[in-house]
Design a protein around this motif. Structure first.
Motif, PDB file in Angstrom:
ATOM      1  N   THR A 507       1.006  -1.036  -0.174  1.00  0.00           N
ATOM      2  CA  THR A 507      -0.130  -0.724   0.306  1.00  0.00           C
ATOM      3  C   THR A 507       0.922   1.602  -0.259  1.00  0.00           C
ATOM      4  N   PRO A 508       0.126   2.796   0.043  1.00  0.00           N
ATOM      5  CA  PRO A 508       1.226   3.501   0.143  1.00  0.00           C
ATOM      6  C   PRO A 508       1.924   3.511   1.304  1.00  0.00           C
ATOM      7  N   ILE A 509       1.849   3.413   2.186  1.00  0.00           N
ATOM      8  CA  ILE A 509       2.469   3.213   3.773  1.00  0.00           C
ATOM      9  C   ILE A 509       2.985   1.836   3.970  1.00  0.00           C
ATOM     10  N   SER A 510       3.093   0.684   3.315  1.00  0.00           N
ATOM     11  CA  SER A 510       3.519  -0.854   3.763  1.00  0.00           C
ATOM     12  C   SER A 510       4.303  -1.757   2.549  1.00  0.00           C
ATOM     13  N   PHE A 511       4.717  -1.992   2.942  1.00  0.00           N
ATOM     14  CA  PHE A 511       6.116  -2.367   1.979  1.00  0.00           C
ATOM     15  C   PHE A 511       6.242  -4.366   2.608  1.00  0.00           C
ATOM     16  N   TYR A 512       6.602  -5.297   1.772  1.00  0.00           N
ATOM     17  CA  TYR A 512       6.918  -6.721   2.490  1.00  0.00           C
ATOM     18  C   TYR A 512       8.270  -6.936   1.692  1.00  0.00           C
ATOM     19  N   SER A 513       8.610  -7.938   1.657  1.00  0.00           N
ATOM     20  CA  SER A 513       9.661  -8.722   1.086  1.00  0.00           C
ATOM     21  C   SER A 513       9.662 -10.594   1.329  1.00  0.00           C
ATOM     22  N   THR A 514      10.373 -10.624   0.918  1.00  0.00           N
ATOM     23  CA  THR A 514       9.587 -12.641   0.638  1.00  0.00           C
ATOM     24  C   THR A 514      11.085 -12.916   1.705  1.00  0.00           C
ATOM     25  N   THR A 515      11.763 -12.586   3.234  1.00  0.00           N
ATOM     26  CA  THR A 515      12.938 -12.569   3.772  1.00  0.00           C
ATOM     27  C   THR A 515      11.460 -13.196   4.872  1.00  0.00           C
ATOM     28  N   ASP A 516      11.086 -14.200   5.544  1.00  0.00           N
ATOM     29  CA  ASP A 516      10.357 -14.603   6.224  1.00  0.00           C
ATOM     30  C   ASP A 516      10.433 -13.384   7.832  1.00  0.00           C
ATOM     31  N   TYR A 517      11.681 -13.635   8.179  1.00  0.00           N
ATOM     32  CA  TYR A 517      11.346 -12.421   9.453  1.00  0.00           C
ATOM     33  C   TYR A 517      11.552 -10.747   9.313  1.00  0.00           C
ATOM     34  N   PHE A 518      11.097 -10.584   7.435  1.00  0.00           N
ATOM     35  CA  PHE A 518      11.350  -9.479   7.657  1.00  0.00           C
ATOM     36  C   PHE A 518       9.781  -9.250   6.560  1.00  0.00           C
ATOM     37  N   GLY A 519       9.119  -9.762   7.213  1.00  0.00           N
ATOM     38  CA  GLY A 519       7.978  -9.546   6.183  1.00  0.00           C
ATOM     39  C   GLY A 519       6.762  -8.613   5.874  1.00  0.00           C
ATOM     40  N   GLN A 520       6.360  -7.622   7.209  1.00  0.00           N
ATOM     41  CA  GLN A 520       6.128  -6.497   6.273  1.00  0.00           C
ATOM     42  C   GLN A 520       6.442  -5.269   7.976  1.00  0.00           C
ATOM     43  N   LEU A 521       6.445  -3.968   6.800  1.00  0.00           N
ATOM     44  CA  LEU A 521       6.844  -3.218   6.977  1.00  0.00           C
ATOM     45  C   LEU A 521       5.798  -2.038   7.424  1.00  0.00           C
ATOM     46  N   ASP A 522       4.975  -1.382   8.391  1.00  0.00           N
ATOM     47  CA  ASP A 522       3.911  -0.393   7.914  1.00  0.00           C
ATOM     48  C   ASP A 522       4.050   0.911   8.535  1.00  0.00           C
ATOM     49  N   PHE A 523       4.419   1.824   7.927  1.00  0.00           N
ATOM     50  CA  PHE A 523       5.164   2.938   8.024  1.00  0.00           C
ATOM     51  C   PHE A 523       4.190   3.319   8.884  1.00  0.00           C
ATOM     52  N   LYS A 524       4.587   4.878   9.497  1.00  0.00           N
ATOM     53  CA  LYS A 524       3.602   5.640  10.529  1.00  0.00           C
ATOM     54  C   LYS A 524       4.378   7.184  10.105  1.00  0.00           C
ATOM     55  N   TYR A 525       3.145   7.930   9.996  1.00  0.00           N
ATOM     56  CA  TYR A 525       4.164   9.383  10.340  1.00  0.00           C
ATOM     57  C   TYR A 525       3.318  10.777  11.659  1.00  0.00           C
ATOM     58  N   ASN A 526       4.281  11.312  11.101  1.00  0.00           N
ATOM     59  CA  ASN A 526       3.843  12.466  12.416  1.00  0.00           C
ATOM     60  C   ASN A 526       2.796  13.608  11.422  1.00  0.00           C
ATOM     61  N   GLN A 527       2.525  14.502  12.434  1.00  0.00           N
ATOM     62  CA  GLN A 527       1.621  15.741  11.897  1.00  0.00           C
ATOM     63  C   GLN A 527       2.254  16.415  10.930  1.00  0.00           C
ATOM     64  N   ASN A 528       3.244  16.471  10.393  1.00  0.00           N
ATOM     65  CA  ASN A 528       4.732  17.462   9.360  1.00  0.00           C
ATOM     66  C   ASN A 528       4.224  16.232   8.486  1.00  0.00           C
ATOM     67  N   ASN A 529       3.694  14.811   8.748  1.00  0.00           N
ATOM     68  CA  ASN A 529       3.657  14.469   7.006  1.00  0.00           C
ATOM     69  C   ASN A 529       5.208  13.763   6.904  1.00  0.00           C
ATOM     70  N   GLU A 530       5.833  13.618   8.244  1.00  0.00           N
ATOM     71  CA  GLU A 530       7.563  12.973   7.998  1.00  0.00           C
ATOM     72  C   GLU A 530       7.942  11.291   8.669  1.00  0.00           C
ATOM     73  N   VAL A 531       8.573  10.549   7.827  1.00  0.00           N
ATOM     74  CA  VAL A 531       8.225   9.161   8.744  1.00  0.00           C
ATOM     75  C   VAL A 531       8.952   9.285  10.384  1.00  0.00           C
ATOM     76  N   THR A 532       8.446   7.968  10.959  1.00  0.00           N
ATOM     77  CA  THR A 532       8.415   8.915  12.462  1.00  0.00           C
ATOM     78  C   THR A 532       9.489   7.346  13.191  1.00  0.00           C
ATOM     79  N   GLU A 533       8.438   5.912  11.828  1.00  0.00           N
ATOM     80  CA  GLU A 533       9.670   4.671  12.414  1.00  0.00           C
ATOM     81  C   GLU A 533       8.165   3.783  11.537  1.00  0.00           C
TER      82      GLU A 533
END
Length: 550
Positions: A507-533
Motif C-alpha cells: 500500500t502507499p504506507i506498507s511494504f513487504y519482502s520475501t524474507t520470513d523474519y522481515f515480512g511486512q513494514l507498516d510506516f507511521k507518520y507525524n503531523q508534518n507528514n514525516e516518517v517516524t518509525e
C-alpha cells in the motif's frame, strides 16, 4: 522443529524421490524394513539410525551411513545426534514432575519466576509456554532479525537474555496456537531457577540417569565437546556440505542422544519407570484455545489419527539433523529415528514402517468423492493467500492445470489432484494443499499452516515518494538497526549481517519482502507528514517497533 514457509516451494527440491516403486515387496515386516532401508543407504553419504520398540523391548534396530564424511566414521547405535525439537517433550516431562513435587503449577504466571518480563501486558502461564499458545515472538526469528543464523555461536545464557528483553507479544495468550521455540527455552530457564541447577543437570537427575541414558546431554554451549557425535550435512548437487549449528539454547532443542538412549526413552513411554502413564496422558491431552477450538498438541507431544490408528509423536529438525519419535499406544509400538542429512526421508521411512508392522490394524480413509475439476472450478482456487505478514502464496490456473508459487516471484509448481479440494505439491514428498472457502491449508511433514485468501492491489513504485522513507531505523528491544535506501527506484533494507533485503510496495504506507523474519513494514507518520518509525511483522513476529534515528 518449526518450518518457515518462505522457502515454500523451492527449498526442498533437493529431496530424493520415494523408493516405493523400486523396492522388492517381501511380506515379513522385518525383511520389508531391511529392503526399504537398503534402498536409502548410499555409499559415503550421511545416514540414519532407526529402532522399533514393541511391548517394552527393542525388536529391531539398524544404522547406516556416515557420522563424519571426512573421517568416514560410520553411524552406530552409540552415535550422538542433535534431536532438535524432540527435546521439547523432555522439558515438558520434567515440568510435570516438578508440578507433582509442588515446585510449580502449570497455571502459574511466568512473571512470578521471570520478573524481567513483568512489563508484559498479559498473564502467560507455564502451560501456555509448553503448548505454544503464549503469544511471544520466536527466538529463531529474533536472532535472524539481529543477523545471527544457526551457524552463529549463541550460548543458552545469551539466548535467555535475548528473550528476557521481549517487550511485546504477537497475540493475547490462549488466543492462537503458534509453534515456536521461545516458550520451551523460557520454561527450561524457569526450571533452572527453581532447582538452582543447569538444565542438563536437572535432565540427568530426572530422566537421563534413571533411564540409563548414559550418552545423552542437553547442550548449552557450542564449544563443549560431544563424544561420538554425528556431523550435520546438507545436499549440494551430487555431494554434501557441512551444515553446522552453533545456537545452543536449552528446553526447545539441543539434546544430543544416541539410538540406544532414545530407545530407552521410548520404552519408558510404554512402561514408565520414571513418571507415570498419568503424566504422559497429561502431556498428550489436546490444547483448547480461548475460542473453544481444539489443537492436536498437548505439552511437548502431538496427536493425530493415522489410517485409523491413534498416534502420539514429535519431530525435530535443525540444520541437517533430523529426529522423530512416534508411539501407537494401542499396540505398544514405537519408532525412533535419528539422522544427519537435511531432507524428509526419515519422516517417510517412519510412516512406511508403521504400515509394514501394523497393516492389519490400519483402516484406510474413504476414497475422495471429487477427483476431477473443470477449468471453471479450478479458477475458484486461484488467487493470493497470506500465511503471515508478507508471506504470500499465489495459486494460478491454466486450463485444467493448477499451480502454486510464491507471490511476485518467478517460478511455479504444478499441483496434482488428490481429491475433495486436496492437491499434492509434487516436488515435496510430504506436502499438500487443501482448499476451503476463503482459505487454504498447507501440510508439510507433520506441520499444518492456514492461509487466508486476500486481494492485493499494490501501487507502482514509481508512483511512490520512496525518498521519504530513507533513513536509519533502530529497534531497542533486540538491539538492531536497519538502513533503508533507494536503489534503482526500489526500496532496500540494509543490515551489516543480513545484507540487502528488497522491499515491495503493498500500500502507499506498507511494504513487504520475501524474507520470513522481515515480512511486512507498516510506516507511521507525524503531523508534518514525516516518517517516524515502522512496525515490522513477519513469521512468528508481530509489530516490532523500529524508530527512525536519522
Amino acid at each position: 522443529m518449526k518450518l518457515s514457509i518462505q522457502w515454500a516451494l523451492f527449498l526442498f527440491t533437493l529431496l530424493s524421490s520415494g523408493p516405493c516403486s523400486a523396492q522388492s515387496r517381501p511380506t515379513d515386516p522385518i525383511r520389508r524394513t531391511d529392503s526399504l532401508l537398503n534402498v536409502y543407504q548410499q555409499e559415503n553419504e550421511p545416514g540414519m539410525a532407526i529402532a522399533i520398540i514393541k511391548d517394552g523391548k527393542v525388536m529391531y534396530k539398524k544404522t547406516y551411513g556416515l557420522a563424519n564424511l571426512e573421517n568416514k566414521t560410520p553411524i552406530t547405535d552409540s552415535t550422538a545426534f542433535n534431536i532438535a525439537s524432540v527435546s521439547k517433550h523432555f522439558t515438558a516431562f520434567i515440568t510435570l514432575l516438578a508440578e507433582k513435587k509442588g515446585k510449580l503449577s502449570l497455571d502459574d504466571d511466568i512473571r512470578t519466576y521471570l520478573p524481567e518480563l513483568k512489563h508484559l501486558p498479559h498473564k502467560i502461564t507455564i502451560r501456555q509456554l509448553a503448548n505454544h499458545t503464549h503469544g511471544l515472538p520466536n527466538f529463531s526469528e529474533i536472532k535472524k532479525l539481529q543477523g545471527f543464523g544457526d551457524e552463529f555461536k549463541v550460548t543458552n545464557e545469551e539466548g535467555v537474555q535475548t528473550l528476557l528483553g521481549i517487550k511485546s507479544i504477537n497475540f493475547s495468550p490462549g488466543e492462537k496456537y503458534q509453534y515456536n521455540n521461545t516458550g520451551f527455552t523460557l520454561l527450561a530457564d524457569i526450571l533452572h531457577r527453581i532447582y538452582k541447577k543447569d538444565f542438563n543437570e536437572i535432565a540427568k537427575e530426572y530422566i537421563f540417569n534413571p533411564l540409563h541414558m548414559k550418552n545423552t546431554i542437553a547442550l548449552d554451549d557450542p564449544d563443549k565437546i560431544i563424544p561420538n557425535v554425528a556431523e550435520s550435512y546438507r545436499p549440494n548437487g551430487n555431494t554434501f556440505l557441512k551444515f553446522p549449528i552453533a545456537q545452543m539454547v536449552d528446553g526447545s532443542s539441543n539434546i544430543y542422544t544416541t539410538l540406544n538412549d532414545l530407545s530407552q526413552w521410548a520404552i519408558n513411554f510404554q512402561n514408565p519407570v520414571q513418571g507415570s502413564h498419568e503424566l504422559y496422558n497429561t502431556m498428550q491431552k489436546n490444547t483448547v484455545l480461548n475460542t473453544g477450538k481444539t489443537i492436536e498438541y498437548g505439552l511437548g507431544l502431538q496427536t493425530e489419527k493415522y489410517k485409523g490408528l491413534d498416534i502420539i509423536f514429535h519431530g525435530g529438525g535443525t540444520v541437517g539433523y533430523r529426529a522423530y519419535i512416534l508411539h501407537v499406544p494401542s499396540q505398544q509400538f514405537s519408532i525412533v529415528m535419528l539422522g544427519n542429512k537435511q531432507g524428509f526421508e526419515g519422516l517417510q521411512i517412519v510412516y512406511q514402517l508403521v504400515d509394514f508392522f501394523l497393516k492389519d490394524q490400519e483402516t484406510l480413509p474413504p476414497l475422495p468423492q471429487k477427483t476431477t475439476y473443470t477449468p471453471a472450478e479450478l479458477k475458484k482456487f486461484e488467487g493470493v493467500y497470506e500465511f503471515s505478514p508478507g508471506n504470500f502464496l499465489e495459486i494460478s490456473t491454466e486450463g485444467k492445470d493448477l499451480s502454486v508459487g510464491t507471490y511476485n516471484r518467478n517460478g511455479k509448481e504444478p499441483l496434482q489432484i488428490i481429491g475433495d479440494g486436496k492437491f499434492k505439491i509434487t516436488s515435496i514428498p510430504t506436502a499438500s494443499l487443501t482448499f476451503h472457502s476463503g482459505s487454504v491449508t498447507l501440510r508439510i511433514a507433520d506441520f499444518t499452516y492456514t492461509a487466508e485468501k486476500i486481494k492485493l492491489n499494490p501501487p507502482k513504485s514509481d508512483k511512490l515518494v520512496l525518498n521519504k522513507l530513507i533513513g536509519f531505523y533502530r529497534n531497542e528491544e533486540f538491539n538492531t538497526t536497519y538502513q533503508l535506501v533507494v536503489e534503482n527506484n526500489k526500496l532496500i533494507a540494509k543490515h551489516p549481517l543480513n545484507g540487502d533485503i528488497e522491499l515491495h510496495p503493498l500500500t502507499p504506507i506498507s511494504f513487504y519482502s520475501t524474507t520470513d523474519y522481515f515480512g511486512q513494514l507498516d510506516f507511521k507518520y507525524n503531523q508534518n507528514n514525516e516518517v517516524t518509525e515502522f512496525m515490522l511483522s513477519g513469521s512468528n513476529l508481530f509489530n516490532i517497533e523500529f524508530k527512525r534515528i536519522k
